[in-house]
Design an enzyme around this catalytic site. Sequence first.
Site, PDB file in Angstrom:
ATOM      1  N   SER A   1      16.660  19.627 -15.582  1.00  0.00           N
ATOM      2  CA  SER A   1      15.581  20.609 -15.664  1.00  0.00           C
ATOM      3  C   SER A   1      16.144  21.899 -16.230  1.00  0.00           C
ATOM      4  O   SER A   1      17.270  22.299 -15.896  1.00  0.00           O
ATOM      5  CB  SER A   1      14.983  20.873 -14.273  1.00  0.00           C
ATOM      6  OG  SER A   1      14.135  22.010 -14.293  1.00  0.00           O
TER       7      SER A   1
ATOM      8  N   HIS B   1       0.844  -1.224   0.000  1.00  0.00           N
ATOM      9  CA  HIS B   1       0.000   0.000   0.000  1.00  0.00           C
ATOM     10  C   HIS B   1       0.865   1.254   0.000  1.00  0.00           C
ATOM     11  O   HIS B   1       0.422   2.323   0.384  1.00  0.00           O
ATOM     12  CB  HIS B   1      -0.941   0.028   1.213  1.00  0.00           C
ATOM     13  CG  HIS B   1      -1.630  -1.276   1.464  1.00  0.00           C
ATOM     14  ND1 HIS B   1      -2.757  -1.668   0.799  1.00  0.00           N
ATOM     15  CD2 HIS B   1      -1.312  -2.308   2.307  1.00  0.00           C
ATOM     16  CE1 HIS B   1      -3.136  -2.870   1.218  1.00  0.00           C
ATOM     17  NE2 HIS B   1      -2.261  -3.286   2.126  1.00  0.00           N
TER      18      HIS B   1
END
Length: 485
Positions: A292, A162
């Site tokens: 970036s 999970h």
Amino acid sequence: MPLQETKMTETQETPYQNPLIERYASREMAFHWGPQRRFASWRKVWIALAEAEQELGIAITDAQIEQLKSFENKLNLDAAAKYERELRHDVMAHVHAYGDQCPDARGIIHLGATSCFVTDNADLLLIREALELTAKRLAATIDQMAKFAAEHRDLPCLAFTHFQPAQPTTVGKRACLWIYDLVLDLEAIEHRLETLRARSAKGTTGTQASFLELFSGDHDKVRALEKRIAEKLSFESVYAVTGQTYPRKVDAQLLDALSGIGQSLHKIATDIRLLAGRKEVEEPFEKKQIGSSAMAYKRNPMRSERICALGRFVMSLQSSPAMTAATQWMERTLDDSANRRLVIPQAFLAIDAALVLMQNVADGMVVYPATIAKNLGAELPFMATENILMQAVAAGGDRQDLHEQIRVHSQAAALEVKQNAGDNDLLERLKGDENFAGIDLEAAIDPHAYVGRAPQQVDEFMEAIITPIRQRYSGSDSLSVEVTV
């Protein structure tokens, strides 16, 4: 004043380029689906037809067949394009273009056949070779990832269910989960290869009526023709019955297998992206690579992101052949043609590109053991509490009282982490509690004690699953692994 319209000349304009060819897929797969291979395959099918017909008594000479063979790979595509503009029929355009090169054999090209005889049989040839390329690429990717798994077989790391911290595993064992998905995909691709058949000589609606006419009603010769053509195309069998085309169910099954690879690669690449966010594992990052345009410090997982993008694209293609198979009215409709020309090559190209990337990532994956140990250490004290409880009981303590003490200390430590952004100090709290005096708490949080049989499972997986794959593909030609970043 009205805006003046600006017209660009042809030399200024550039038509749309398919990124799968321009940026992503390997040279092998890109050329495989190109016009040279496609139309040479058409000629290969026509030659097989002529040879089989000659062997069964049709008046076709050796000289005619030799002329056809001499131009099998010498394509006059410009002539075919000119004919197609006039005839509006691609197969007949190529019949005429081939006939221009082989004037002595012009009259026997495509004898008794329908368009789908050449297009479907040639497509099956192309699909077979594309499957073989994909299997080799899959095997190479599995091999590279297996090296990574073996190298890190016993490096403990935090596992997740999970996406919440769970009992530890090892970096190598987690990689085996990735690899096994690809192994199952390889089995699916190999199964598609093993069960692929020729359409061979079925006739206009699958009844073989034209060939029965050609052989003056001799059913045995028609059956023999079908078998011989398949053998000449290196197929062991033919589809038992067809309409005008081979069953379009085959295309749906093919895309199921390719989509399966996309699903696996998407899952693996997503895991790598998540681990990169935790600074535990990173894909290769080149010395001068820019992460970036604005944030110079970034090391974005662009290879893994591209793998996800390509895998998702192939998964989206899965529905088209399924719908095509479902809507082939009676003996066939032509709404399959344009769809298949788009979907089948592009699915192979995209999967090929994603596998190239994954092989590259696996080859240069960077692991940060110190960060992995730090992240695991932040959670391990909670996981060790059951073992600590058992040791304290064995030392003479009351199980219920000890359980309550651990509960209280655990809740306090968790609060420190969540509310104050502090470190997990559960171990220090237990050390200060006389109820746990004499317990070797440091030994209790040795991560190797909590990974179960993970290292041994890696070893067993390598021996039972990976070694046979390496042996099967040991003689395969190497494929290019150039990545456009």
